[in-house]
Enzyme design. Sequence first.
Site, PDB file in Angstrom:
ATOM      1  N   LYS A   8       0.834  -1.198   0.000  1.00  0.00           N
ATOM      2  CA  LYS A   8       0.000   0.000   0.000  1.00  0.00           C
ATOM      3  C   LYS A   8       0.873   1.253   0.000  1.00  0.00           C
ATOM      4  O   LYS A   8       1.874   1.314   0.706  1.00  0.00           O
ATOM      5  CB  LYS A   8      -0.898   0.020   1.239  1.00  0.00           C
TER       6      LYS A   8
ATOM      7  N   GLU B  52     -19.724  -6.909   9.452  1.00  0.00           N
ATOM      8  CA  GLU B  52     -20.679  -6.144  10.256  1.00  0.00           C
ATOM      9  C   GLU B  52     -21.768  -7.021  10.866  1.00  0.00           C
ATOM     10  O   GLU B  52     -22.211  -6.782  11.997  1.00  0.00           O
ATOM     11  CB  GLU B  52     -21.323  -5.049   9.397  1.00  0.00           C
TER      12      GLU B  52
ATOM     13  N   ARG C  59     -25.779  -3.411   6.339  1.00  0.00           N
ATOM     14  CA  ARG C  59     -25.530  -4.825   6.056  1.00  0.00           C
ATOM     15  C   ARG C  59     -25.978  -5.724   7.212  1.00  0.00           C
ATOM     16  O   ARG C  59     -26.150  -6.917   7.037  1.00  0.00           O
ATOM     17  CB  ARG C  59     -24.040  -5.036   5.808  1.00  0.00           C
TER      18      ARG C  59
END
Length: 618
Positions: free
Chosen positions: A280, A364, A392
Site C-alpha cells: 500500500k 458487520e 448490512r
Amino acid sequence: MVLDKINGPNDVKKLDPEEVIQLSYEIREFLINKLSKTGGHIASNLGVVELTIALHLVCDLPKDKIIWDVGHQSYTHKILTGRKDGFDNLRQFGGMSGFPKRSESDCDVFDTGHSTTSISAALGMAWAREMRGDDYKIIAVIGDGSMTGGMSFEALNNAAELKKNLIVVLNDNEMSISKNVGGVSEHLSKMRTSNNYIGLKEDVMNSLEKIPVYGDKIIKQIQKTKSGIKSLVIPGMLYEEMGIMYLGPVDGHDINNMVKILQEASRYQGPVIVHVRTKKGKGFVPAERHPSRFHGAGPFDVEKGLPLNSSKSSYTDVFSTVMRKMGDRDRDIVAITAAMADGTGLKRFSNMFKDRFFDVGIAEQHAVTFAAGLATQGFKPIFAVYSSFLQRAYDQIMHDVCMQNLHVVFAVDRAGLVGADGMTHHGAFDLSYLSEMPNMVVMAPKNKWELSDMVKFAFKYDGPIAIRYPRGEAYSKYKEYRAPIELGKCEEVFSGKKVLLFAIGSMFKNAIEVGKLMKDNMSQPTIVNARFAKPLDEEYLKKAAKKYRVIVTLEDNIYTGGMGERVNNILYKNGFKGEIINISLPDEFVEHGSVDKLQQSLGMDPESIYNKIKEVIQ
C-alpha cells in the site's frame, strides 16, 4: 510522456515493454500530483498500479470484465480506460466518481463502494456468460481485508460449482511470508502454473472420473494424500479444499510475472485464485509509512506528506475522547469495530484497553451478533460503525439485539451526507431503518457537547440504543443549552411565534441559520432540538399542533420512514390544520460532492429552507 499515449481502453497494449515500465512510474507521479489537490484514496491506488497494468495487458476491454471489490483502488483502471482528464474534478460535485460507475464507462461493469461484493458479482456474470454461450474473461479483484467478510466465502463456496474459468485476484497488501515458506511456495507456484502441470492435472482427473465405481474413490484418496503434504507449504490449501485452484503468491509489482500468471490462470477450466502481494502507498513514502492516514485523505502537501488544512475537532474525535474516559470509568464497557478502528475513533480505546477492544474484520453482521452475545453476559458493548455499513447488519440488529431487548450501543458515524464518497457512503437511511425496529432508541446530537452527553446516556440506558452523527467538523456552538437528556424528550432552544423549526442532529445548525434569516426579515421562529428520532416527544408535538401555523421538520435522512414522516402522523392525528414543510433527503441515491454543494442542490441549505417558509407564509 508515455502517459500521453493512453487515451482509451487497450492503448496500453500498444506500448513496448520499456514503455510499460515507464508508464507505471508516470501513473504514480500523476496520481500523487492530482490527489494532492483533490484528495482521494491514495494508499490503495498507489499499491495496485502494476497489478492494474497487468490486468489491462491481459484483458480486452470492455469485452472482458474486471470487477473491483470496494472500488476505491480503481484509479489506475480509470486512467487506462481514457479518463485521466477527469481527475481534475475527482469526487467533486458533477465530477468523476472515486469508485467504478457503470454510467461513467462501459469498462466499469459493476457499481461498488462496499467490500466483499466482487466475487458474488463476478460469479453471477460468469454463469450469465455460460448460459449465453459467450467467451470472455471475468476477473474479480479483492483485498485480503475484504476476505474477512462472510459474503466472500459464501461466494467462493458457490463458485466451486462452476466448471468454467473465473479468476479471483487476491490483492494481499499486508500479509508477510517468511523466506522459507515463501521460497517453497514460489517454487511450487512456478511448477503449478506451467502448461504441463495444469494440463496433467486436468487429464488425470478427467481420466479417473471415467473409471466405474472406483474412479471417484481414487480421486478422493489422491486429494487426501496430496493435502497432507501441500498444506504444510502452500498457503492456498484452504481454497483448493473448496475446489478452487490456487496460484501464487506472486509479486504484484512485477508486471511481467503478473501477466504470465494471469494468462495461465485464464486457461484453467474452473475458478482460480491468484494470490498477489502488493505494498500500500508504494512510491510515496508518507503513504507507505502511514497507509491508514492516506486511505481517504483530503488535499495534502506532497513534500511534507501532511494535510493542507488543519482540520478542527470532528464528531469522530469527540467520540474517541469520550470513549477513552468511559473506558476508565466502567470496566464493563467493551468496544467493537469492523476493521475501522481509526475511521470510527476507537484507536485510542484499543491502545488503552486492549482486552476490551475487538476488531472483527469486515464483518458487520458478525459484529452485531457478537455484541449481542457480550450483552447477554452483562457487558456493555458499543459497536462503532459507518451508517451505510451498518445497513448490512439489518437482520442481526432486528433479530439478535432488538428482539431480545439487549443493551447494545450503536455509534453510527458518517450519518447523513458524507460528501466526496457519494451514494455508496451517504448515511441516508439509518433514521428510517433503525426507527422501525421495536425496542430501539435512536438519538442524534445537535453539537459536540451533546454527543458526549448522549454517549454517557446510552451506557446508562438498558436496551438497544443508537447515536448517529455526521462526518466532519463538530458543531461547537450553543454549549450553554445543555439540558439533561431525558428519554424521548426534545429541547426547545429558542421560543418564537407562528413557525416551529423541529430539527434533529446536524440539521440543527441549519435551523439556527434559518432562524437568523427569519428574525431579520420576519419574526423569531421557535427552534427545537429533537434529540430523539425514536421515541419522538409526542407531548410536545401535541401542544405544537395547536400553537403554530407552520411546522418545519429538518433531517438529513430520507423522508420515507424518517423523522418528518412520523412527526406528520402525530400532528395530523392531533388535529393540526396548518402547513407542514418536510426538509429531508430525497428518496433516491444522491451523487458525490461537498456537503454544502449537495445541500444546495437538494434545497436543504438555510437559504433554500428560508425561501420555502417565506413562500408558504406569503
